[in-house]
Write an enzyme that holds these catalytic residues in place. Structure first.
Site, PDB file in Angstrom:
ATOM      1  N   GLY A 195       3.704  -2.759   8.119  1.00 35.25           N
ATOM      2  CA  GLY A 195       4.326  -2.591   9.432  1.00 35.25           C
ATOM      3  C   GLY A 195       5.020  -1.255   9.507  1.00 35.25           C
ATOM      4  N   LYS A 217     -16.413  -7.407  16.346  1.00 33.78           N
ATOM      5  CA  LYS A 217     -17.734  -7.477  16.973  1.00 33.78           C
ATOM      6  C   LYS A 217     -18.806  -8.092  16.064  1.00 33.78           C
ATOM      7  CE  LYS A 217     -20.218  -6.136  20.588  1.00 33.78           C
ATOM      8  NZ  LYS A 217     -19.786  -6.217  21.985  1.00 33.78           N
ATOM      9  N   ASP A 268     -20.327 -10.671  24.025  1.00 32.66           N
ATOM     10  CA  ASP A 268     -19.017 -11.301  23.930  1.00 32.66           C
ATOM     11  C   ASP A 268     -18.841 -12.435  24.931  1.00 32.66           C
ATOM     12  OD1 ASP A 268     -18.822  -9.213  22.221  1.00 32.66           O
ATOM     13  OD2 ASP A 268     -17.517  -8.003  23.503  1.00 32.66           O
ATOM     14  N   GLU A 314      -6.872  -4.035   2.375  1.00 34.33           N
ATOM     15  CA  GLU A 314      -7.775  -4.525   3.417  1.00 34.33           C
ATOM     16  C   GLU A 314      -8.673  -3.443   4.001  1.00 34.33           C
ATOM     17  OE1 GLU A 314      -4.557  -4.163   3.491  1.00 34.33           O
ATOM     18  OE2 GLU A 314      -3.719  -3.761   5.478  1.00 34.33           O
ATOM     19  N   CYS A 358       2.422  -3.394   1.418  1.00 33.34           N
ATOM     20  CA  CYS A 358       3.118  -2.275   2.047  1.00 33.34           C
ATOM     21  C   CYS A 358       4.501  -2.718   2.560  1.00 33.34           C
ATOM     22  CB  CYS A 358       2.235  -1.715   3.156  1.00 33.34           C
ATOM     23  SG  CYS A 358       2.686  -0.051   3.594  1.00 33.34           S
ATOM     24  N   TYR A 359       4.749  -2.713   3.868  1.00 28.44           N
ATOM     25  CA  TYR A 359       6.059  -3.167   4.336  1.00 28.44           C
ATOM     26  C   TYR A 359       6.338  -4.593   3.850  1.00 28.44           C
ATOM     27  CZ  TYR A 359      10.048  -4.442   7.121  1.00 28.44           C
ATOM     28  OH  TYR A 359      11.291  -4.868   7.503  1.00 28.44           O
ATOM     29  N   HIS A 380      -2.858  -0.529   0.850  1.00 29.86           N
ATOM     30  CA  HIS A 380      -3.572  -1.457   1.742  1.00 29.86           C
ATOM     31  C   HIS A 380      -4.900  -1.889   1.121  1.00 29.86           C
ATOM     32  CE1 HIS A 380      -0.987  -1.180   5.299  1.00 29.86           C
ATOM     33  NE2 HIS A 380      -0.743   0.050   4.890  1.00 29.86           N
TER      34      HIS A 380
END
Ligand code: XMP
Length: 512
Positions: free
Chosen positions: A51, A368, A226, A170, A78-79, A168
């Site tokens: 964050g 997506k 979508d 991710e 991280c945060y 990170h």
């Protein structure tokens, strides 16, 4: 379930995505409502996101204490690492040595977090984005790895199954990050990776049923992936409580509206109303050449037409939308900064309040490619799922300058030929989006023995991952030559074809 506590990182959805890829279901909640969510979900593990805040800031966010008291495995990123540190009794401060982007961690000690992956003495590339660092560890915690800027880049308490990492995992720039997260959920938290798109489908259907109850739902179907996947999912959940409305604004591609209607009526038996509003749209657009006014006109008419149709049905309680995660500019309040409007994207915004409807957005958490996987799971044909995105305002924004029926007809033909050539050459799937643009410029040419004075057609094709940035597609010249020849020979009104070699930025994908 893994509970992901969101501190407002721009990567939080990516964490969820990696957890899904590990075959585990997760739910993201903003830190403010994490306590209630924890009690409701009773998660098997918790991940604290990154964050923008600093733990030293007054009023900076914290995780609810229950997360640390419940005895479940916790991973702070991280945060999230900083929050874990201070909430467990350690000390953190903002650091002068800010690390952003590519960095390296040096492994100092074995840890269940990177078991089978990293070993002491090794260096590994990671992606950092932070300015805080740990000063002293909470009691019972030890260090497993350091980076140049943080001597406590990876720490944890093996017994309590709590780990904090400064980087990170991710993002793709941390090459081993996905496997590290897998270790956390599979090995440390002991959650089996048996979750699939099928399970997501069932979960989504259940959620829709709960939300909608006996209410009536209407869905604006565009024929895009979508809205189609959203409609199918809702139909599966509540059957004929759903009605889809396809507004043909006369700005679609060749044979688009009829093709979509046929597929849905024949293969899915979905209640679908096709409204031919092309006269109304084109009438209102005729002579208009300002791009923003075109978009606004289309948006306004769309809402009007849709509203009229909904009224004919006796109204509805819910409006279904195929909003994807990247469309959602939400997240925790303190991250919301003003962003400049480059183009006012057309969607059905404004309708829900006006018609007093609630939104049903079953794809809000997905990216997506995950929506495509879900579409496959729902039986949509590959040819449909792999379709290029198409903007709501359609051909209107591919016809710079004033719009006339004649120009739209010319553009539709050229576009159809261009896409046909792309498909024949087997390039469709390698391209993110391709289309023709009809320029408001006439040039001189010679055909047969005569002079021509006709429009210029620009061809556009881009590669992209998410539409936010894009590169022009590097065609073989022979392909472009062949496509241009066909367009000029077969479409009356075009005598010259050019190719757009602009990337985004500085260009945008569409011309308007
Ligand atoms: P730009 O032109 O902004 O486009 O680089 C990025 C992506 O968004 C699509 N696009 C739209 N989609 N309504 C939509 O539904 C719109 O008003 C709109 N404008 C652009 C564009 O086709 C590309 O995929």
């Amino acid at each position: 379930t893994v509970l992901i506590v969101d501190f407002g990182s721009q990567f939080t959805q990516l964490i969820a995505r990696r957890i899904r890829e590990a075959g585990v279901f997760s739910e993201i909640v903003p830190f403010q409502s994490a306590e209630a969510a924890f009690k409701r979900i009773n998660p098997k593990a918790v991940i604290l996101s990154g964050g923008p805040a600093s733990t030293g800031d007054i009023g900076s966010p914290r995780a609810p204490q229950i997360v640390f008291d419940a005895g479940v495995p916790v991973l702070g990123i991280c945060y999230g690492q900083m929050a874990m540190c201070v909430q467990m009794g350690g000390v953190a401060e903002s650091s002068d040595h800010r690390e952003f982007g590519r960095a390296f961690v040096e492994i100092q000690k074995d840890s269940p977090l990177f078991e089978g992956l990293w070993a002491p003495g090794q260096r590994h590339q990671v992606w950092m984005s932070h300015g805080d660092r740990v000063i002293s560890l909470p009691k019972g915690f030890e260090v497993f790895g350091k980076s140049e800027g943080s001597p406590f880049a990876i720490f944890g308490n093996v017994e309590r199954k709590m780990y904090g990492i400064m980087f990170h995992p991710e993002v793709v720039h941390t090459p081993d990050g996905a496997r590290l997260l897998q270790n956390f959920v599979h090995k440390i938290a002991g959650i089996e990776g048996d979750w699939t798109m099928r399970a997501y489908r069932e979960h989504a259907v259940e959620t829709i049923r709960k939300q909608v109850g006996k209410g009536k739902v209407i869905c604006a179907l565009s024929g895009g992936v979508d809205s189609s996947v959203a409609a199918l999912l809702i139909h599966e959940a509540v059957g004929d409580q759903l009605t889809c409305i396809l507004v043909d604004h006369g700005l679609m591609r060749k044979d688009e509206a009829s093709g979509v209607v046929e597929m849905f009526r024949q293969h899915y038996n979905l209640p679908l109303i096709l409204v031919d509003a092309s006269d109304r749209f084109i009438g209102a657009l005729e002579g208009e050449s300002d791009p923003e006014k075109k978009r606004k006109t289309i948006g306004r008419l769309f809402i009007e037409v849709f509203e009229e149709e909904a009224e004919k049905l006796g109204g509805a309680d819910f409006l279904a939308q195929g909003t994807l995660y990247p469309d959602v500019i939400e997240s925790v309040s303190f991250t919301g900064g003003p962003s400049v409007t480059i183009k006012s994207h057309h969607n059905v915004g404004g309708l829900p309040e006006r018609m007093n409807m609630q939104l049903v957005e079953p794809l809000r958490e997905l990216f997506k490619d995950e929506v495509r996987a879900l579409g496959r799971e729902l039986g949509l044909p590959d040819s449909f799922i792999g379709r290029h995105p198409f903007p709501g305002p359609g051909l209107a924004i591919r016809c710079p300058g004033s719009i006339t029926r004649e120009k739209l007809e010319i553009l539709r033909e050229a576009d159809a030929i261009y896409l046909d050539e792309i498909r024949k050459a087997g390039l469709y799937d390698a391209i993110w989006q391709a289309f023709a643009v009809l320029l408001p410029v006439q040039t001189v040419g010679v055909m047969g023995d005569g002079r021509t004075y006709e429009f210029v057609c620009a061809l556009r094709a881009v590669t992209s991952v998410d539409g936010m940035t894009a590169d022009f597609y590097h065609y073989d010249m022979a392909f472009l030559g062949a496509a241009a020849t066909r367009i000029i020979n077969e479409v009356r009104g075009i005598n010259r074809v050019v190719y757009d070699v602009t990337s985004k930025p500085p260009g945008t994908i569409e011309w308007e």
